[in-house]
Every structure is written in structure tokens, then in C-alpha cells.
Design an enzyme around this catalytic site. Structure first.
Site, PDB file in Angstrom:
ATOM      1  N   LYS A 167       0.840  -1.267   0.162  1.00 44.47           N
ATOM      2  CA  LYS A 167       0.066   0.041  -0.158  1.00 44.47           C
ATOM      3  C   LYS A 167       0.893   1.208   0.008  1.00 44.47           C
ATOM      4  O   LYS A 167       0.419   2.501  -0.954  1.00 44.47           O
ATOM      5  CB  LYS A 167      -0.980   0.056   1.325  1.00 44.47           C
ATOM      6  CG  LYS A 167      -1.917   1.207   1.395  1.00 44.47           C
ATOM      7  CD  LYS A 167      -2.834   0.966   2.528  1.00 44.47           C
ATOM      8  CE  LYS A 167      -2.231   1.123   3.900  1.00 44.47           C
ATOM      9  NZ  LYS A 167      -1.466   0.012   4.467  1.00 44.47           N
ATOM     10  N   ARG A 198       2.256   8.275   6.719  1.00 49.59           N
ATOM     11  CA  ARG A 198       2.539   8.413   8.460  1.00 49.59           C
ATOM     12  C   ARG A 198       4.083   7.896   8.592  1.00 49.59           C
ATOM     13  O   ARG A 198       4.721   7.604   7.683  1.00 49.59           O
ATOM     14  CB  ARG A 198       1.752   7.076   8.936  1.00 49.59           C
ATOM     15  CG  ARG A 198       0.205   7.254   8.682  1.00 49.59           C
ATOM     16  CD  ARG A 198      -0.586   6.134   9.454  1.00 49.59           C
ATOM     17  NE  ARG A 198      -0.298   5.036   8.774  1.00 49.59           N
ATOM     18  CZ  ARG A 198      -0.671   3.698   9.235  1.00 49.59           C
ATOM     19  NH1 ARG A 198      -1.012   3.481  10.276  1.00 49.59           N
ATOM     20  NH2 ARG A 198      -0.374   2.896   8.164  1.00 49.59           N
ATOM     21  N   TRP A 251       7.238  -0.805  -8.331  1.00 50.60           N
ATOM     22  CA  TRP A 251       8.235  -1.273  -7.418  1.00 50.60           C
ATOM     23  C   TRP A 251       9.434  -1.741  -8.295  1.00 50.60           C
ATOM     24  O   TRP A 251      10.535  -1.354  -7.884  1.00 50.60           O
ATOM     25  CB  TRP A 251       7.619  -2.680  -6.541  1.00 50.60           C
ATOM     26  CG  TRP A 251       8.731  -3.650  -5.747  1.00 50.60           C
ATOM     27  CD1 TRP A 251       8.756  -3.048  -4.298  1.00 50.60           C
ATOM     28  CD2 TRP A 251      10.052  -4.107  -5.997  1.00 50.60           C
ATOM     29  NE1 TRP A 251       9.770  -3.712  -3.764  1.00 50.60           N
ATOM     30  CE2 TRP A 251      10.449  -4.389  -4.806  1.00 50.60           C
ATOM     31  CE3 TRP A 251      10.390  -4.912  -7.191  1.00 50.60           C
ATOM     32  CZ2 TRP A 251      11.463  -5.051  -4.573  1.00 50.60           C
ATOM     33  CZ3 TRP A 251      11.529  -5.551  -7.021  1.00 50.60           C
ATOM     34  CH2 TRP A 251      12.110  -5.601  -6.024  1.00 50.60           C
ATOM     35  N   PHE A 298      -3.488  -0.459   6.888  1.00 47.27           N
ATOM     36  CA  PHE A 298      -4.001  -1.772   6.795  1.00 47.27           C
ATOM     37  C   PHE A 298      -5.231  -1.821   5.766  1.00 47.27           C
ATOM     38  O   PHE A 298      -5.033  -1.212   4.949  1.00 47.27           O
ATOM     39  CB  PHE A 298      -4.342  -2.390   8.117  1.00 47.27           C
ATOM     40  CG  PHE A 298      -3.346  -2.463   9.155  1.00 47.27           C
ATOM     41  CD1 PHE A 298      -2.512  -3.423   8.939  1.00 47.27           C
ATOM     42  CD2 PHE A 298      -3.428  -1.831  10.290  1.00 47.27           C
ATOM     43  CE1 PHE A 298      -1.400  -3.647   9.741  1.00 47.27           C
ATOM     44  CE2 PHE A 298      -2.444  -2.180  11.202  1.00 47.27           C
ATOM     45  CZ  PHE A 298      -1.273  -3.038  10.931  1.00 47.27           C
ATOM     46  N   LYS A 323       6.508  -6.338  10.922  1.00 43.95           N
ATOM     47  CA  LYS A 323       6.138  -5.746   9.906  1.00 43.95           C
ATOM     48  C   LYS A 323       7.296  -5.028   8.802  1.00 43.95           C
ATOM     49  O   LYS A 323       6.669  -4.906   7.827  1.00 43.95           O
ATOM     50  CB  LYS A 323       4.901  -4.976  10.427  1.00 43.95           C
ATOM     51  CG  LYS A 323       4.090  -3.814   9.327  1.00 43.95           C
ATOM     52  CD  LYS A 323       3.116  -3.252   9.969  1.00 43.95           C
ATOM     53  CE  LYS A 323       2.237  -2.463   9.088  1.00 43.95           C
ATOM     54  NZ  LYS A 323       3.235  -1.519   8.441  1.00 43.95           N
ATOM     55  N   ALA A 342      -3.817   1.712  12.404  1.00 40.19           N
ATOM     56  CA  ALA A 342      -5.098   1.480  12.161  1.00 40.19           C
ATOM     57  C   ALA A 342      -5.967   0.381  12.693  1.00 40.19           C
ATOM     58  O   ALA A 342      -7.328   0.480  12.728  1.00 40.19           O
ATOM     59  CB  ALA A 342      -5.521   1.536  10.520  1.00 40.19           C
ATOM     60  N   PHE A 390       4.182  -8.623  -8.879  1.00 38.28           N
ATOM     61  CA  PHE A 390       5.371  -9.286  -8.532  1.00 38.28           C
ATOM     62  C   PHE A 390       5.715  -9.972  -9.782  1.00 38.28           C
ATOM     63  O   PHE A 390       4.878 -10.470 -10.626  1.00 38.28           O
ATOM     64  CB  PHE A 390       4.889 -10.288  -7.400  1.00 38.28           C
ATOM     65  CG  PHE A 390       4.825  -9.641  -6.056  1.00 38.28           C
ATOM     66  CD1 PHE A 390       5.592 -10.254  -5.109  1.00 38.28           C
ATOM     67  CD2 PHE A 390       3.599  -8.769  -5.733  1.00 38.28           C
ATOM     68  CE1 PHE A 390       5.468  -9.567  -3.938  1.00 38.28           C
ATOM     69  CE2 PHE A 390       3.872  -8.198  -4.396  1.00 38.28           C
ATOM     70  CZ  PHE A 390       4.686  -8.523  -3.421  1.00 38.28           C
ATOM     71  N   THR A 439       4.038   1.504  -0.921  1.00 40.03           N
ATOM     72  CA  THR A 439       4.989   1.537  -2.057  1.00 40.03           C
ATOM     73  C   THR A 439       3.844   2.126  -3.300  1.00 40.03           C
ATOM     74  O   THR A 439       4.403   3.051  -4.093  1.00 40.03           O
ATOM     75  CB  THR A 439       5.126   0.024  -2.303  1.00 40.03           C
ATOM     76  OG1 THR A 439       6.046  -0.360  -1.346  1.00 40.03           O
ATOM     77  CG2 THR A 439       5.897  -0.060  -3.636  1.00 40.03           C
TER      78      THR A 439
END
Length: 558
Positions: free
Chosen positions: A73, A96, A411, A303, A107, A275, A383, A75
Site C-alpha cells: 500500500k 505516516r 516497485w 491496513f 512488519k 489503524a 510481482f 509502495t
């Protein structure tokens, strides 16, 4: 040759002096408070000076429920900001700050990844500009003043059994969830059962992220309820005369931080409530300032959309008078297959059938977001193991749900890999199609607000709560707090309160075991299931791999 890690990519970035980044937004060097050469705080004087300007377009990035497979998210938030800049738009990003707990836990960081990152990556994921330390200090100052007041005679008649203000620290430490303080004799005070939350769960963190000025910050801090008397009347932080000193500790932390992406797009990084246990959004100050300076502002909510986006809509937008112009819902082939029941070790193999099963999670989020009246587009974060058949299955499923799914390769390719999404998002944001409406009105009773979220967002069949919880909500309504929104504290991994229940479950029970009044922040927290406000470290924490190399550079952050 092994692919470069996130930190290696970030370290090779060609960063511009932060004054040049500020200049792109019209912020003069005199209005930047630099922290080194590549990060700065934006002065309150400048923020006040731009309030009369019109707002740009607000774009929210959210995601399906997180899985061990990863969704990307942040990224995608960073990549989309770079993508908008690449197609000629004046764009800024708002995200954030990172908590140390997850960085040293499991994480990981909060600066994006691959070629879609905010830099300086090491600083972003460690102490940064010290905002979290200031919040921790202010919070614990209040805790010390409560105990000190009781020690010196308790003129406010605080019932020591009903002190509700816990301590905090910015680390995952399960041993501190429930503790006994003041042991060791009379000189140390009165023994009491207490505990710690992680700093991102602090009401001070929520207040910093919702306050609009130092005056508003001090008022909100004073409004916090810290304890109750024997007659059950509340004791506020202002009763202890703590809010002034707390504001002093937070005066610099209130100013948003300005940094940049790998491609030199301006990025505001400020605040960091989780969150799953708080409201999960960056600061109102950062977002509203960015909207005055950029034509398109890309922000994220923590999240999955059932938590972060719901709170962004029902709490942040309600409190700040904001309305998103478009929503981007991030999904990956791997995560959807995980929702379809495939174990992590098998996610690299093509499995269109499992992916279609897992798409139920995607569809639920699309429908939920549309219920807020905001146009939605799906970003498929690519991916290398994804197959064309799997990507096409997502496109077809999203189309059946009335949404477009766009493949994004940011990415690996940076902004060049996300141009299609950037163009579509700009068109949606400019279309005027958004008719944003919160999920419930202010005047709805508190327990009905909880039920509304549980039924309409989680698709629960029932909400259960002990009589003590319902009585507490009724008491708060009688005290004038019934108009507040609710902040659900719930596992991020499922629509239910069972983290193992993937996909799109319906008819489940949401048990509310506790409610907390955040009177200063302006919401009621409903703690559901087994969610913890102080996480623990995993069996093998990331901290075991983080170190300085021979050149004095950080290794192991991701």
C-alpha cells in the site's frame, strides 16, 4: 547478481537539498526548519499563511486485508505520487511515520519499497525528527503527574481504582501489557495495577494527528479523561494542569515533516497511529497543508480498507472537513491467492481458481468503498511471479464489480511503471464524480454506530457486548459524548475478529470487550476480540538482523 534491497536502492538515491523540494511547493527556505540536508519541518507561520488557498484533489490509497504475502500500500502511494509527477501533475504525498516496534518486530518499515520509496529510508524508519519520542514523553509526563497528584494528597479525589491513563513506549513489549507500579514502600507511592500501550495507540498521538493548531492541540490535551472520582465524575488532564507542559513538549512535533521520494516528489511524513488500534491516518495538518500546495495529494490509510479507509472516511474526513476525490484499492495476485486458501510457500505458482476465490475479499472492499460515494480504481501491485492469466482474472473480476483494475510495476520501474494508474486516477479525481458521505450521522447512538460499522463494513451478523460496556456507552452519551464517531480496534487480517478467517466472511459475531473514551481526540474506541494495544515481538524479530556494517551504515532494515 542478487537484486538490490530496499535500503541499497534508497542509499543510491540522488536526493535534492530539502530547500529545493520545498521550493517546488512554494515553501521558502525561511519557512523550513532543517534536520540535516534532506528533511525539514514546515513552520506553523507558513501553514497559517496558505489557509485561504483552494484545495487540490485528495486521493486515498487503501488495500485489501493484509496477508503474509504483502500488498504494498505505501509502495503504491509513493509510486502513484511519482507517477502523477511524471505525467506533468503538481503532486505531493502524505504518509505516516514509522513506529520502532514493527521495524524491530516483523512488519518492517513504512517508507515504501523497491523503486517507489520515500527517503532518507534509514531516518524514516528509525528516530526521524523525534516526533514519536516527543509524544511518548508528553504522554508519560501526564502519567507521572497523575501518580504525583495522588501521592501528595489527592485533592481531586481520584479513585485510584479508576485511573484509565496507561503509560506508553514505542516498542513491542508484551511484558508491559499489565504491570504493578509503585512497589517498594511508602516513598514510592501507592501500588496500583497499570500497563503500557505502544506509542501509536496513545490518545496524544491521535490528538497530534487531528489538531489544527497549537491552541487546538492544547485544548484537546486538556480535554483528555485520565481517571474517575468515586462518584464516577471524570478527571481531565486540565484538572491536573498538565496540558500546558505537554503542549510545550509537542510544539515542534506538531509541525509536519517534509522529505522526498526517490524521484524527488515532495512527501509529507507526519504522525503514525496504527489503524488496527487507532485511527490509522497521517496528520490533518500535513494533509490540509499539502492540499493548499499541490494539485493532487496522495495519502494512505493503514491496513485494509475495513479499518484504515473506514476510519479515514468516518473520523479524519468528518473531523477535518475533507472529502476524497478518488480511492485506489491495492491488491496483489499473491495476497488474493492467500485469501483463497493457498499457503505462503505455494503462492509463486499459478493458481487462477484460488485467486478467483480470494477475489471475494477484493469485491467486499470495492463495495464498501463505493458505499461512501467515492469512485474506486484497483491497483494490481505487480510481482515477478504473477502470470498474465492471473492478472486478467483480477481485471475481469473487478470489471464485474464495476471497477477497473490496472497493473502497476512501480516497485521495479518507479514512476514509469505506474503511468496508466496515474492517468486514470487524475481523470477520476477531476471528474467530479465523488459524492462523499460518511457511513453514519453524528446523532446516531454510540452502540448503533458500532453495529453499523460491523454490519455494513464487516458484514457481521451480530455485535455482542457486556452490560458494563453498554452502560458505559450510555453514560458517555449522558455526559455529552454521544455525537462522537467510533474507532474500531480489531484484527487487520480479517473482516471478522478472527485473524485466520480470510476472504469475505459474513454472519460472524463481533464481540466488543471494552470501550475507551478519547475525549481529546474526539472518538470512542471499541476494542473487539483479542486485539492488543501493546503488540509483542515475533519468535525471530527483525532486530536480530539489524546492525551497522564496517562502513558505519545500517543494514537489515526493509
Amino acid at each position: 547478481m542478487a537484486p538490490k534491497t530496499d535500503i541499497e536502492i534508497a542509499r543510491a538515491a540522488r536526493k535534492l537539498p530539502i530547500q529545493e523540494i520545498g521550493a517546488r511547493l512554494g515553501i521558502g527556505a525561511e519557512d523550513l526548519v532543517p534536520y540535516g540536508h534532506d528533511k525539514a519541518k514546515v513552520s506553523q507561520r507558513f501553514i497559517d499563511s496558505v489557509q485561504g488557498r483552494p484545495n487540490g484533489r485528495l486521493i486515498l490509497v487503501t488495500a485489501i486485508n493484509p496477508t503474509p504475502a504483502g500488498e504494498g500500500k505505501t509502495t503504491t502511494t509513493v509510486g502513484l505520487g511519482d507517477g502523477l509527477a511524471r505525467i506533468g501533475k503538481n503532486a505531493a504525498i502524505c504518509i505516516r511515520e514509522a513506529s520502532l516496534g514493527p521495524n524491530f518486530g516483523m512488519k518492517g518499515g513504512a517508507a515504501g519499497g523497491g523503486h517507489a520509496q520515500v527517503v532518507p529510508m534509514e531516518d524514516m524508519n528509525l528516530h526521524f525528527t523525534g516526533d514519536f519520542h516527543a509524544i511518548t514523553s508528553a504522554h508519560n509526563l501526564l502519567a507521572a503527574m497523575i501518580d504525583n497528584h495522588i501521592y501528595w494528597g489527592n485533592a481531586l479525589d481520584i479513585d485510584q481504582r479508576r485511573v484509565v491513563w496507561r503509560r506508553v513506549m514505542d516498542m513491542n513489549d508484551r511484558a508491559l501489557r499489565d504491570v504493578v507500579t509503585s512497589l517498594g514502600g511508602v516513598a514510592n507511592g501507592f501500588p496500583a495495577q497499570a500497563g503500557f500501550d505502544i506509542t501509536v495507540a496513545s490518545e496524544v498521538m491521535a490528538i497530534l494527528c487531528l489538531a489544527t493548531s497549537l491552541t487546538d492541540l492544547e485544548r484537546r490535551l486538556g480535554d483528555m479523561i485520565v481517571a474517575y472520582r468515586r462518584d464516577r465524575t471524570p478527571v481531565y488532564a486540565r484538572d491536573l494542569k498538565a496540558h500546558g507542559a505537554m503542549t510545550v513538549l509537542l510544539k515542534d512535533a506538531l509541525q509536519p515533516n517534509l522529505v522526498q521520494t526517490l524521484e524527488n516528489t515532495p512527501a509529507f511524513v507526519h504522525g503514525g497511529p496504527f489503524a488496527n488500534i487507532a485511527h490509522g491516518c497521517n496528520s490533518v495538518t500535513a494533509t490540509t497543508t499539502a492540499l493548499k500546495l499541490a494539485d493532487y495529494v496522495v495519502t494512505e490509510a493503514g491496513f485494509g480498507a475495513d479499518l484504515g479507509a473506514e476510519k479515514f472516511m468516518n473520523i479524519k474526513c468528518r473531523k477535518a472537513g475533507l472529502a476524497p476525490d478518488a480511492v485506489v484499492l491495492v491488491a496483489t495476485v499473491r495476497a488474493l491467492k492467500a485469501n483463497g486458501g493457498i499457503p505462503k510457500e505455494d503462492l509463486g505458482a499459478e493458481n487462477v481458481e484460488a485467486l478467483r476465490t480470494g477475489c471475494a475479499n477484493l469485491g467486499r472492499h470495492i463495495a464498501n468503498l463505493k458505499a461512501f460515494g467515492v469512485p474506486v480504481v484497483v491497483a494490481v501491485n505487480h510481482f515477478v511471479t504473477d502470470t498474465e492469466a492471473e492478472v486478467e482474472a483480477i481485471r475481469a473480476y473487478a470489471a464485474d464489480q464495476g471497477a477497473e483494475a490496472i497493473l502497476c510495476r512501480h516497485w521495479a520501474q518507479g514512476s514509469a511503471g505506474i503511468e496508466d494508474l496515474a492517468r486514470r486516477v487524475a481523470d477520476l479525481a477531476d471528474s467530479g464524480a465523488s459524492a462523499f458521505t460518511p457511513l453514519y450521522p453524528d446523532e446516531m447512538p454510540l452502540f448503533e454506530k458500532i453495529e453499523t460499522i460491523a454490519r455494513r463494513i464487516y458484514h457481521a451478523g451480530e455485535v455482542t457486548a457486556d452490560k458494563a460496556v453498554r452502560d458505559q456507552l450510555a453514560a458517555w452519551e449522558a455526559q455529552g459524548y454521544g455525537h462522537l464517531p467510533v474507532c474500531m480496534a480489531k484484527t487487520q487480517y480479517s473482516f471478522s475478529t478472527d485473524p485466520a478467517l480470510r476472504g469475505a466472511p459474513s454472519g460472524h459475531v463481533v464481540p466488543v470487550r471494552e470501550v475507551r473514551l478519547s475525549a481529546g481526540a474526539g472518538f470512542v474506541v471499541a476494542i473487539c476480540g483479542q486485539i492488543m494495544t501493546m503488540p509483542g515481538l515475533p519468535r525471530v524479530p527483525s532486530a536480530e538482523s539489524i546492525r551497522l556494517n564496517a562502513a558505519g551504515l545500517v543494514e537489515g532494515l526493509f
